[in-house]
Each structure stands twice: as structure tokens, then as C-alpha cells.
Design an enzyme around this catalytic site. Structure first.
Site, mmCIF file in Angstrom:
data_model
loop_
_atom_site.group_PDB
_atom_site.id
_atom_site.type_symbol
_atom_site.label_atom_id
_atom_site.label_comp_id
_atom_site.label_asym_id
_atom_site.label_seq_id
_atom_site.Cartn_x
_atom_site.Cartn_y
_atom_site.Cartn_z
ATOM 1 N N ALA A 242 12.076 -24.352 8.085
ATOM 2 C CA ALA A 242 11.188 -24.550 6.942
ATOM 3 C C ALA A 242 10.985 -23.273 6.136
ATOM 4 O O ALA A 242 10.362 -23.311 5.073
ATOM 5 C CB ALA A 242 9.833 -25.071 7.419
ATOM 6 N N ASP A 243 11.521 -22.152 6.613
ATOM 7 C CA ASP A 243 11.302 -20.881 5.932
ATOM 8 C C ASP A 243 12.147 -20.798 4.655
ATOM 9 O O ASP A 243 13.376 -20.918 4.698
ATOM 10 C CB ASP A 243 11.660 -19.725 6.866
ATOM 11 C CG ASP A 243 11.255 -18.385 6.287
ATOM 12 O OD1 ASP A 243 10.117 -17.956 6.534
ATOM 13 O OD2 ASP A 243 12.074 -17.774 5.576
#
Length: 289
Positions: A242-243
Site C-alpha cells: 500500500a506504500d
């Protein structure tokens, strides 16, 4: 004053660690003179330990300096574990030469995972940083530490959880924390002070167990838990999909038209296990400054 000299077991890019830390205004360091002052808490006692890089990436040598002989051996052990000088980064490099990240690792050899100074500090930092741009995240963290932490010899120490647990949410709102983020920081600190969240004990459990327990806490999602595991505990096989930074780095490295989705990221990362944290860090490094 005491000082000792130690060597890392492999290539080790200390200058990159200093560069990464230099983005945090709370860190006391000098990139030109190649030193960093590390705040160390042993029980209730604060110490400042200076680490100086004397060698090169290929032949890394470090000097550790302290002011008092008190707890000298514990301080040395803490610093050694923090910087992970015993980890063979050449072995990690060889692993990635057989993967899709071969050229990336050739460009950035000796990239170490250096742990944050303390488990609680790291958890507070990642909770504060989540869903914020990096500049404002550092501003908010600086306000938090300067307001409720303390200084010793010009080095900032994060507040103890007992201090934050006693706060009213409005005291963080005055620092420009959102209401929810103020609740996450204070409520998590209260769990710690009540003994319902034991970070030291948690750090000894598997990644899966840690993730399962942390994401049950309001305000801690997978990204926060993964970053705490990587930089607080030093775990080596985390890949925070998700980064945004990792997504952007993958887009650039693989020359994609758009940022990859989770399925593409899983496909691209085949063969990176069990060292995906080093892939994550090196991908971040490839797009930093």
C-alpha cells in the site's frame, strides 16, 4: 568518555543511513563529519551515544563514544543491534542478483536496514506519519516530541508512553493533529501503560502474529504494522504494497505506464522472499532525493 571501534561484517553504506535520517529534523547528526548522536533509554535512564563512520562502503569501520562508564556494555550492545553490523549485506546482494532487481541492487550496494531508536518511538512515528506527506509528517512528529519529550545534551528523546497516556486529545489537536490521529496516539499509549500492549513481547512474535494483533488496534492498519515490523523490529521480509513510494519506485524501475496494482506487485516480487524488506528499502532509496 569511553570509545570503541567496531567493524561491520560486510559492505555497509553508512552515508545512506545518515542521508535517510537527515530528513528527520529530530535527529542530531552531521553528514560531512559522518556522525549521529543516538538517544538510548535503558529503563528510566537516558544516554546519548555517538556513532562515527570512519571506513568506506567496502570496508566499514565505526567508532562508538559514550560519556559515562555506567551501563557501557549494554549501550554498546544496543547500538550494535540497532545498526545491525553483524548482518551480511553481501549475502543479500547475491540473493537479489538472481531476481528482477539485479540492476537496482548493483546501483545501491550495502543498503542496511537500521532500526529506529526504540520500539515505542517507532510506533508513534508510523502512526503519526500514516496518510500524510513526508514533510508535514516530520513537522507534526517534531512538534509532538518537542512538546512532550525532553532533551539531553542537545539530543531529543521521545516521550514515554505514560506521559502521552495522560494527555487530553485537545493537547494534540493544538499541534495540528487531526481528532482521529490524536485519539490513535493517545489511546495506543494508554494500551501500553495498562499492559494490554507489550511491544517488547510483541517484537518476539512472528510477522503474522504481530500483524494480526496490531491491526486490531484502532488506528493501526497493515501499512503501519508493516513499517513498525521493518524499522522498529528489523524484520527482513516485509513488502508494504500500500506504500505509494514503493508503487512509484516500481513504476519507474519497471518502466510502467501506471503504478502497479497489488496483483502486479505480487508478480514482480516473486523470488524476493525472504528478504523483501531489503527490496522495499532499496526501492525507496531509488526515488529519494
Amino acid at each position: 568518555m569511553w570509545k570503541i571501534e567496531v567493524e561491520a561484517v560486510s559492505t555497509y553504506d553508512f552515508d545512506y543511513t545518515l542521508a535517510r535520517w537527515s530528513m528527520d529534523p529530530l535527529t542530531s547528526l552531521n553528514r560531512k563529519e559522518r556522525w549521529v548522536n543516538v538517544p538510548v533509554k535503558l529503563g528510566d535512564r537516558p544516554y546519548v551515544v555517538r556513532v562515527i563512520g570512519h571506513g568506506t562502503v567496502e570496508s566499514p569501520v565505526f567508532e562508538i563514544r559514550g560519556e559515562s562508564e555506567e551501563n557501557k556494555e549494554e549501550l554498546i550492545e544496543h547500538i550494535y543491534k540497532l545498526f545491525r553490523w553483524d548482518r551480511d549485506l553481501d549475502e543479500i546482494h547475491r540473493h537479489f542478483l538472481n531476481t528482477s532487481l539485479k540492476s537496482l541492487f548493483n546501483n545501491y550496494p550495502g543498503t542496511p536496514i537500521v532500526k529506529d531508536f526504540h520500539l515505542y518511538d517507532c510506533l508513534m512515528k508510523v502512526i503519526i506519519h500514516q496518510q500524510l506527506n513526508i514533510k508535514f509528517a516530520h513537522i507534526l512528529t517534531k512538534r509532538f516530541v518537542e512538546q512532550f519529550g525532553f532533551q539531553r545534551d542537545g539530543v531529543w528523546f521521545y516521550p514515554q508512553p505514560e506521559v502521552i497516556a495522560e494527555l487530553d486529545y485537545n493537547q494534540l489537536r493544538e499541534l495540528q493533529f487531526s481528532q482521529r490521529k490524536a485519539e490513535y496516539v493517545i489511546d495506543t499509549s494508554r494500551l501500553i501503560t495498562r499492559g494490554e500492549l507489550d511491544l517488547q513481547g510483541l517484537a518476539e512474535q512472528s510477522n503474522e502474529e504481530v500483524m494480526k494483533k496490531l491491526v486490531k488496534i484502532r488506528g493501526i492498519g497493515p501499512w503501519t504494522a508493516e513499517n513498525w515490523l521493518m524499522f522498529g523490529v528489523g524484520r527482513e521480509d516485509l513488502f508494504p504494497r500500500a506504500d505509494i513510494g514503493i508503487q512509484n519506485a516500481l513504476k519507474r524501475y519497471f518502466e510502467l505506464d501506471n503504478k502497479p496494482d497489488y496483483e502486479q506487485m505480487d508478480q514482480q516480487s516473486v523470488g524476493w522472499e525472504p528478504l523483501r524488506s531489503y527490496a522495499s528499502l532499496t526501492l525507496w532509496r531509488s526515488i529519494e532525493g
